[in-house]
Scaffold this active site. Structure first.
Site, PDB file in Angstrom:
ATOM      1  N   ALA A  27       4.032   1.446   8.265  1.00  0.00           N
ATOM      2  CA  ALA A  27       4.913   0.285   8.922  1.00  0.00           C
ATOM      3  C   ALA A  27       4.310  -0.631   9.707  1.00  0.00           C
ATOM      4  O   ALA A  27       3.773   0.254  10.852  1.00  0.00           O
ATOM      5  CB  ALA A  27       6.248   0.945   9.229  1.00  0.00           C
TER       6      ALA A  27
ATOM      7  N   ILE B 153      11.193   1.566  12.648  1.00  0.00           N
ATOM      8  CA  ILE B 153      10.459   2.418  13.394  1.00  0.00           C
ATOM      9  C   ILE B 153      10.785   2.211  15.074  1.00  0.00           C
ATOM     10  O   ILE B 153      10.251   3.042  15.573  1.00  0.00           O
ATOM     11  CB  ILE B 153       9.013   2.531  13.242  1.00  0.00           C
TER      12      ILE B 153
ATOM     13  N   ILE C 154       0.670  -1.281  -0.123  1.00  0.00           N
ATOM     14  CA  ILE C 154       0.083  -0.131  -0.053  1.00  0.00           C
ATOM     15  C   ILE C 154       0.898   1.226   0.139  1.00  0.00           C
ATOM     16  O   ILE C 154       0.547   2.346  -0.813  1.00  0.00           O
ATOM     17  CB  ILE C 154      -0.928   0.011   1.080  1.00  0.00           C
TER      18      ILE C 154
ATOM     19  N   ARG D  65     -15.167 -11.816   3.506  1.00  0.00           N
ATOM     20  CA  ARG D  65     -14.054 -10.513   3.602  1.00  0.00           C
ATOM     21  C   ARG D  65     -14.646  -9.626   2.860  1.00  0.00           C
ATOM     22  O   ARG D  65     -15.429  -9.746   1.862  1.00  0.00           O
ATOM     23  CB  ARG D  65     -12.598 -11.113   3.410  1.00  0.00           C
TER      24      ARG D  65
ATOM     25  N   ASN E 240      -9.971  -5.574   3.322  1.00  0.00           N
ATOM     26  CA  ASN E 240      -9.079  -6.412   2.789  1.00  0.00           C
ATOM     27  C   ASN E 240      -8.653  -5.695   1.600  1.00  0.00           C
ATOM     28  O   ASN E 240      -9.299  -5.751   0.449  1.00  0.00           O
ATOM     29  CB  ASN E 240      -9.481  -7.664   2.409  1.00  0.00           C
TER      30      ASN E 240
ATOM     31  N   ASP F  50      11.713   2.945   5.924  1.00  0.00           N
ATOM     32  CA  ASP F  50      11.284   1.552   5.697  1.00  0.00           C
ATOM     33  C   ASP F  50      12.320   0.713   5.992  1.00  0.00           C
ATOM     34  O   ASP F  50      13.334   1.047   5.644  1.00  0.00           O
ATOM     35  CB  ASP F  50      10.767   0.831   4.288  1.00  0.00           C
TER      36      ASP F  50
ATOM     37  N   TYR G  89      -2.975  -8.901  16.519  1.00  0.00           N
ATOM     38  CA  TYR G  89      -2.874  -7.790  15.361  1.00  0.00           C
ATOM     39  C   TYR G  89      -4.094  -6.667  15.601  1.00  0.00           C
ATOM     40  O   TYR G  89      -3.740  -5.627  15.619  1.00  0.00           O
ATOM     41  CB  TYR G  89      -2.806  -8.368  14.083  1.00  0.00           C
TER      42      TYR G  89
ATOM     43  N   PHE H  18      -8.329 -22.572   3.707  1.00  0.00           N
ATOM     44  CA  PHE H  18      -8.228 -22.822   5.246  1.00  0.00           C
ATOM     45  C   PHE H  18      -9.965 -22.524   5.618  1.00  0.00           C
ATOM     46  O   PHE H  18     -10.574 -21.696   5.566  1.00  0.00           O
ATOM     47  CB  PHE H  18      -7.484 -22.045   5.893  1.00  0.00           C
TER      48      PHE H  18
HETATM   49  N1  LIG Z   1      -3.106  -5.090   3.035  1.00  0.00           N
HETATM   50  C1  LIG Z   1      -4.229  -5.032   3.726  1.00  0.00           C
HETATM   51  O1  LIG Z   1      -5.246  -5.791   2.991  1.00  0.00           O
HETATM   52  C2  LIG Z   1      -4.198  -4.181   5.007  1.00  0.00           C
HETATM   53  C3  LIG Z   1      -5.426  -4.123   5.684  1.00  0.00           C
HETATM   54  C4  LIG Z   1      -5.700  -3.732   6.824  1.00  0.00           C
HETATM   55  C5  LIG Z   1      -4.489  -2.819   7.353  1.00  0.00           C
HETATM   56  N2  LIG Z   1      -3.466  -2.914   6.452  1.00  0.00           N
HETATM   57  C6  LIG Z   1      -2.320  -2.098   7.236  1.00  0.00           C
HETATM   58  O2  LIG Z   1      -1.619  -1.427   6.190  1.00  0.00           O
HETATM   59  C7  LIG Z   1      -0.334  -1.009   6.274  1.00  0.00           C
HETATM   60  C8  LIG Z   1       0.344  -1.497   5.070  1.00  0.00           C
HETATM   61  O3  LIG Z   1       0.098  -2.910   4.887  1.00  0.00           O
HETATM   62  P1  LIG Z   1       0.676  -3.620   3.284  1.00  0.00           P
HETATM   63  O4  LIG Z   1      -0.284  -4.517   3.079  1.00  0.00           O
HETATM   64  O5  LIG Z   1       1.267  -2.601   2.473  1.00  0.00           O
HETATM   65  O6  LIG Z   1       1.705  -4.563   4.201  1.00  0.00           O
HETATM   66  P2  LIG Z   1       3.307  -4.437   3.428  1.00  0.00           P
HETATM   67  O7  LIG Z   1       3.795  -5.763   4.340  1.00  0.00           O
HETATM   68  O8  LIG Z   1       3.405  -4.752   2.244  1.00  0.00           O
HETATM   69  O9  LIG Z   1       3.839  -3.281   3.791  1.00  0.00           O
HETATM   70  C9  LIG Z   1       4.411  -3.079   5.209  1.00  0.00           C
HETATM   71  C10 LIG Z   1       5.977  -2.107   5.301  1.00  0.00           C
HETATM   72  O10 LIG Z   1       6.410  -1.903   6.408  1.00  0.00           O
HETATM   73  C11 LIG Z   1       7.841  -2.083   6.393  1.00  0.00           C
HETATM   74  N3  LIG Z   1       8.169  -2.490   7.887  1.00  0.00           N
HETATM   75  C12 LIG Z   1       7.544  -3.302   8.667  1.00  0.00           C
HETATM   76  N4  LIG Z   1       8.144  -3.278   9.936  1.00  0.00           N
HETATM   77  C13 LIG Z   1       8.790  -2.027   9.768  1.00  0.00           C
HETATM   78  C14 LIG Z   1       9.588  -1.675  10.919  1.00  0.00           C
HETATM   79  N5  LIG Z   1       9.642  -2.063  12.110  1.00  0.00           N
HETATM   80  N6  LIG Z   1      10.123  -0.503  10.540  1.00  0.00           N
HETATM   81  C15 LIG Z   1      10.199   0.120   9.588  1.00  0.00           C
HETATM   82  N7  LIG Z   1       9.339  -0.538   8.450  1.00  0.00           N
HETATM   83  C16 LIG Z   1       8.767  -1.619   8.577  1.00  0.00           C
HETATM   84  C17 LIG Z   1       7.831  -3.283   5.646  1.00  0.00           C
HETATM   85  O11 LIG Z   1       9.250  -3.646   5.302  1.00  0.00           O
HETATM   86  C18 LIG Z   1       6.764  -2.829   4.336  1.00  0.00           C
HETATM   87  O12 LIG Z   1       7.430  -2.209   3.451  1.00  0.00           O
HETATM   88  C19 LIG Z   1      -0.110  -1.879   7.679  1.00  0.00           C
HETATM   89  O13 LIG Z   1      -0.164  -1.185   8.676  1.00  0.00           O
HETATM   90  C20 LIG Z   1      -1.087  -2.890   7.588  1.00  0.00           C
HETATM   91  O14 LIG Z   1      -1.157  -3.386   8.911  1.00  0.00           O
HETATM   92  C21 LIG Z   1      -3.299  -3.484   5.353  1.00  0.00           C
END
Ligand SMILES: NC(=O)c1ccc[n+]([C@@H]2O[C@H](COP(=O)([O-])OP(=O)(O)OC[C@H]3O[C@@H](n4cnc5c(N)ncnc54)[C@H](O)[C@@H]3O)[C@@H](O)[C@H]2O)c1
Length: 327
Positions: A78, A56, A12, A215, A177, A31, A148, A208
């Protein structure tokens, strides 16, 4: 505008970064590349994004970066984003998600950040959808079934606290999602990415549970528009961002199969049956969920515009192009 995106190398975050750059922002991505990929930032790097490889949880680095960039807006994406990992390693989940977010709020406050946009969850924060009226609105009680969901809720509560204590200006976007190009099939979260890759490889999906669990799927381009709109608004507190529709996993598989067939020669190999195999359901997963985005419509003027079938086609097409199966 100067903006800082944590998690900007992720699924995202990288789409958001591209959109911010296209709008003329000076963007810094922060990141640790744990689940993010440099290749997600190919076009952003070419467009001049500043990439800081950092965690972070590294407060010193975070504070130094924040003081030198002094962003107007921070987008905090993140996170540890996997339900199963949060159950297996709850302390790790809380450390990254809660402590990491507190670090970022503190560093943002000290650097005079004007707007803080937090990526929360609409899929895991309400808990079991069968016990409430779906689609769930923001006023529904939150009762997560996994660590989570709880860690995201805790972050929302910290943002509420900082709003009361020092008028810290923030919004918590509860994503449904999310699916679309660049989502990794490596984790356990992205059903579309996981099933889509199997379909394009001519393999069968493993479901599963019985596949009747539902969703709420929202396409990445729609979500990105909503995040931008929220960042430019004064809306405070939680805002749901989803389609409002329940789609069962079996229906998703059918839609994926049809989207694949519509790609003709660029779709899955000829003769792919894509017949589901079933495994035991997983703990922490809700049976039903869908979220109501009326608040986003009313206060941000946002509505998801991409029908599931169209979004799936675009996602599969991007997968095909990446693996060289498309022209
Ligand atoms: N994808 C979904 O459907 C969804 C749904 C609800 C919420 N979210 C939230 O949206 C956000 C982005 O999700 P995404 O699907 O792009 O996931 P993703 O895993 O692709 O992106 C997360 C990013 O954060 C970075 N990261 C992780 N831990 C870190 C740390 N300690 N320090 C610095 N960087 C760190 C990772 O390298 C990655 O680039 C997250 O907060 C996730 O919880 C996503």
């Amino acid at each position: 505008m100067k903006t800082l995106v944590t998690g900007g190398a992720g699924f995202i975050g990288s789409h958001l970064t591209d959109a911010l750059l296209a709008g003329g922002d000076e963007v810094t991505v922060y990141d640790n590349l744990s689940t993010g990929r440099l290749s997600n930032l190919d076009s952003a790097l070419a467009a001049g994004v500043d990439l800081v490889e950092g965690d972070i949880l590294d407060r010193d680095l975070l504070e130094r970066v924040m003081q030198s960039v002094r962003p107007d807006t921070v987008f905090h994406l993140a996170a540890q984003g996997e339900v199963q990992r949060s159950i297996e390693q709850p302390a790790f989940d809380a450390t990254v998600n809660v402590v990491g977010t507190i670090n970022l709020i503190e560093a943002s406050r000290e650097a005079g950040v004007g707007r803080f946009v937090f990526a929360s969850t609409g899929g895991a924060i309400y808990g079991e959808g069968s016990r409430i009226n779906l689609p769930a609105t923001e006023s529904e009680e939150t009762a997560p079934l996994c660590q989570y969901g709880l860690s995201k809720r805790a972050c929302e509560m910290y943002l509420d606290l900082y709003r009361r204590l020092c008028m810290f200006n923030s919004v918590a976007l509860r994503f449904a999602n999310v699916y679309g190009p660049r989502q990794t099939p490596k984790g356990e979260a992205g059903a579309v990415a996981i099933f889509g890759e199997l379909l394009m490889a001519g393999q069968n999906p493993v479901v599963f549970g019985d596949g009747q669990q539902t969703r709420d799927f929202v396409f990445i381009d729609d979500l990105t528009h909503a995040i931008l709109a929220a960042s430019r608004s004064d809306v405070q507190g939680p805002v749901n961002l989803g389609s409002g529709e329940e789609t069962s996993i079996l229906d998703l598989l059918n839609s994926l199969r049809e989207a694949g067939l519509s790609l003709n020669g660029d779709g899955p190999p000829a003769g792919t049956s894509f017949t589901p195999e079933f495994d035991r359901g997983r703990p922490g997963e809700v049976r039903r969920i869908a979220i109501d985005s009326s608040r986003a419509t009313k206060e941000l003027g946002w509505k998801p515009a991409t029908p599931l079938e169209a979004g799936l086609r675009e996602t599969l097409r991007a997968m095909g192009a990446r693996s060289g199966t498309a022209a």
